[in-house]
Design a protein around this motif. Structure first.
Motif, mmCIF file in Angstrom:
data_model
loop_
_atom_site.group_PDB
_atom_site.id
_atom_site.type_symbol
_atom_site.label_atom_id
_atom_site.label_comp_id
_atom_site.label_asym_id
_atom_site.label_seq_id
_atom_site.Cartn_x
_atom_site.Cartn_y
_atom_site.Cartn_z
ATOM 1 N N UNK A 130 -7.883 5.526 5.036
ATOM 2 C CA UNK A 130 -6.806 5.905 5.973
ATOM 3 C C UNK A 130 -7.121 7.136 6.823
ATOM 4 N N UNK A 131 -8.185 7.840 6.509
ATOM 5 C CA UNK A 131 -8.566 9.024 7.290
ATOM 6 C C UNK A 131 -7.661 10.218 7.022
ATOM 7 N N UNK A 132 -7.422 11.006 8.073
ATOM 8 C CA UNK A 132 -6.670 12.270 7.930
ATOM 9 C C UNK A 132 -5.227 12.051 7.478
ATOM 10 N N UNK A 133 -4.747 10.837 7.637
ATOM 11 C CA UNK A 133 -3.382 10.500 7.210
ATOM 12 C C UNK A 133 -3.177 10.770 5.711
ATOM 13 N N UNK A 134 -4.309 10.744 4.993
ATOM 14 C CA UNK A 134 -4.280 10.990 3.541
ATOM 15 C C UNK A 134 -3.635 12.339 3.224
ATOM 16 N N UNK A 135 -3.851 13.314 4.127
ATOM 17 C CA UNK A 135 -3.345 14.668 3.875
ATOM 18 C C UNK A 135 -1.908 14.881 4.337
ATOM 19 N N UNK A 136 -1.308 13.855 4.932
ATOM 20 C CA UNK A 136 0.088 13.991 5.368
ATOM 21 C C UNK A 136 0.939 12.859 4.776
ATOM 22 N N UNK A 137 1.121 12.901 3.461
ATOM 23 C CA UNK A 137 1.917 11.836 2.832
ATOM 24 C C UNK A 137 3.396 11.991 3.174
ATOM 25 N N UNK A 138 4.136 10.913 3.029
ATOM 26 C CA UNK A 138 5.586 10.987 3.284
ATOM 27 C C UNK A 138 6.242 11.769 2.156
ATOM 28 N N UNK A 139 7.401 12.308 2.444
ATOM 29 C CA UNK A 139 8.123 13.125 1.456
ATOM 30 C C UNK A 139 8.400 12.318 0.184
ATOM 31 N N UNK A 140 8.722 11.047 0.388
ATOM 32 C CA UNK A 140 9.038 10.174 -0.759
ATOM 33 C C UNK A 140 7.808 10.008 -1.661
ATOM 34 N N UNK A 180 -10.182 11.996 -8.233
ATOM 35 C CA UNK A 180 -10.937 12.478 -7.081
ATOM 36 C C UNK A 180 -11.617 11.294 -6.380
ATOM 37 N N UNK A 181 -12.164 10.394 -7.173
ATOM 38 C CA UNK A 181 -12.784 9.180 -6.617
ATOM 39 C C UNK A 181 -11.728 8.360 -5.871
ATOM 40 N N UNK A 182 -10.560 8.216 -6.510
ATOM 41 C CA UNK A 182 -9.444 7.490 -5.876
ATOM 42 C C UNK A 182 -9.088 8.125 -4.535
ATOM 43 N N UNK A 183 -9.031 9.462 -4.530
ATOM 44 C CA UNK A 183 -8.687 10.223 -3.322
ATOM 45 C C UNK A 183 -9.715 10.016 -2.224
ATOM 46 N N UNK A 184 -10.993 10.065 -2.581
ATOM 47 C CA UNK A 184 -12.067 9.879 -1.593
ATOM 48 C C UNK A 184 -11.996 8.468 -1.004
ATOM 49 N N UNK A 185 -11.779 7.480 -1.884
ATOM 50 C CA UNK A 185 -11.682 6.081 -1.411
ATOM 51 C C UNK A 185 -10.514 5.936 -0.437
ATOM 52 N N UNK A 186 -9.382 6.539 -0.798
ATOM 53 C CA UNK A 186 -8.202 6.446 0.067
ATOM 54 C C UNK A 186 -8.442 7.166 1.396
ATOM 55 N N UNK A 187 -9.134 8.301 1.322
ATOM 56 C CA UNK A 187 -9.443 9.057 2.545
ATOM 57 C C UNK A 187 -10.336 8.223 3.469
#
Lengths: 130, 107
Positions: free
Chosen positions: B53-63, B43-50
Motif C-alpha cells: 500500500x505504500x505510504x498509506x501504511x503510516x496513515x491508518x484510519x482512526x478505527x 515487522x515482516x507483516x508491516x514491511x509486506x503491507x508497506x
C-alpha cells in the motif's frame, strides 16, 4: 491468514533438535564448549522466540477471526480461492518471518560466543601478566 | 500500532532484564522471547503491507488504529498471563510451595 504456521512448524522441528542436542551433550564427556555457549542453550533462545512469537501471532489471527475452534480451524480453508491466497501468504510472509527470526538468532549466537571468547582471552592475558 | 506496542514492550522488558537481577530471577526472559519473536514477525507483516500500500501504511484510519491498539494491549496482557503461569509452575524462590505447605500444616 495463517503465516504463523511456518514459524510454529520450525519451532516444532528446532525443539526436537534441541532435545536431541541436549541429550548428546549430556552423554559426551569432554568439554567441547569451553569457549562457547552450549548449542542446546542457544537453540533454547531460538525455540523461545519462535514459539512465543507464533503464539502471539496465533492470538492475533484469532482476534481477526482467521482461526476458528472447529475443523478446518483456518477460516480461509473453507474457500478454495482463499486457500490459495493463504498458501501464498504462508510461502511469502510466513517463510520471511521464520528466516528473519532465525537470522537474528544466528547473529545473537555468534555475538554471544564472541563475547565469551573475548572475556576468556582477557582473563588469560591478565593471568599471564600477574 | 500492534507492532509498535509490542516493540515498546520488548524494549522495556529487555531493559528490566538487563538492569534487575530480581527480574532475571523471576524469569522475565520468557517475556523477552515472546515480545521479540512477535515483534520480528509483525515487522515482516508491516514491511509486506508497506510494499503493497505504500505510504498509506503510516496513515491508518482512526478505527483501525483503535482496534490495533486494543489488540496490542490484549497481546501484552496475554504474554503477562503466560509469564505468570510459567513463573508459578517454575516457582524459582519456592514461595508457592512454602505457602501451600504452610496452609496444609495449619489445616
Amino acid at each position: 491468514m495463517a503465516c504463523f504456521i511456518v514459524p510454529a512448524a520450525e519451532a516444532a522441528v528446532t525443539t526436537i533438535i534441541q532435545k536431541a542436542v541436549k541429550r548428546s551433550e549430556a552423554n559426551s564427556d569432554h568439554e567441547s564448549t569451553d569457549n562457547k555457549i552450549r548449542l542446546s542453550e542457544k537453540l533454547k533462545w531460538l525455540n523461545g522466540m519462535l514459539w512465543g512469537g507464533s503464539g502471539l501471532l496465533a492470538f492475533e489471527h484469532l482476534w481477526h477471526g482467521e482461526i476458528s475452534p472447529f475443523f478446518p480451524f483456518l477460516t480461509a480453508a473453507n474457500d478454495p480461492a482463499e486457500t490459495v491466497k493463504m498458501l501464498h501468504e504462508m510461502a511469502t510472509s510466513g517463510s520471511a518471518m521464520a528466516i528473519l527470526v532465525t537470522a537474528v538468532w544466528g547473529v545473537l549466537a555468534v555475538a554471544a560466543d564472541k563475547i565469551i571468547g573475548s572475556e576468556k582471552t582477557e582473563k588469560s592475558k591478565a593471568g599471564a601478566a600477574a | 500500532m500492534t507492532l509498535l506496542i509490542t516493540m515498546i514492550a520488548a524494549a522495556v522488558s529487555t531493559v528490566k532484564w538487563y538492569t534487575s537481577s530480581k527480574a532475571r530471577e523471576l524469569k522475565i526472559g520468557v517475556l523477552l522471547y515472546m515480545f521479540w519473536g512477535a515483534s520480528l514477525m509483525w515487522l515482516v507483516d508491516g514491511v509486506v503491507e508497506y510494499l503493497e500500500v505504500g505510504a498509506e501504511y503510516f496513515t491508518p484510519s482512526a478505527k483501525d488504529m483503535l482496534n490495533d491498539t486494543f489488540l496490542g494491549m490484549a497481546v501484552i496482557a496475554l504474554a503477562l498471563v503466560v509469564w505468570i503461569v510459567y513463573l508459578l509452575i517454575k516457582d524459582p524462590s519456592d514461595l508457592l510451595k512454602e505457602t501451600l505447605l504452610n496452609k496444609k500444616d495449619r489445616s
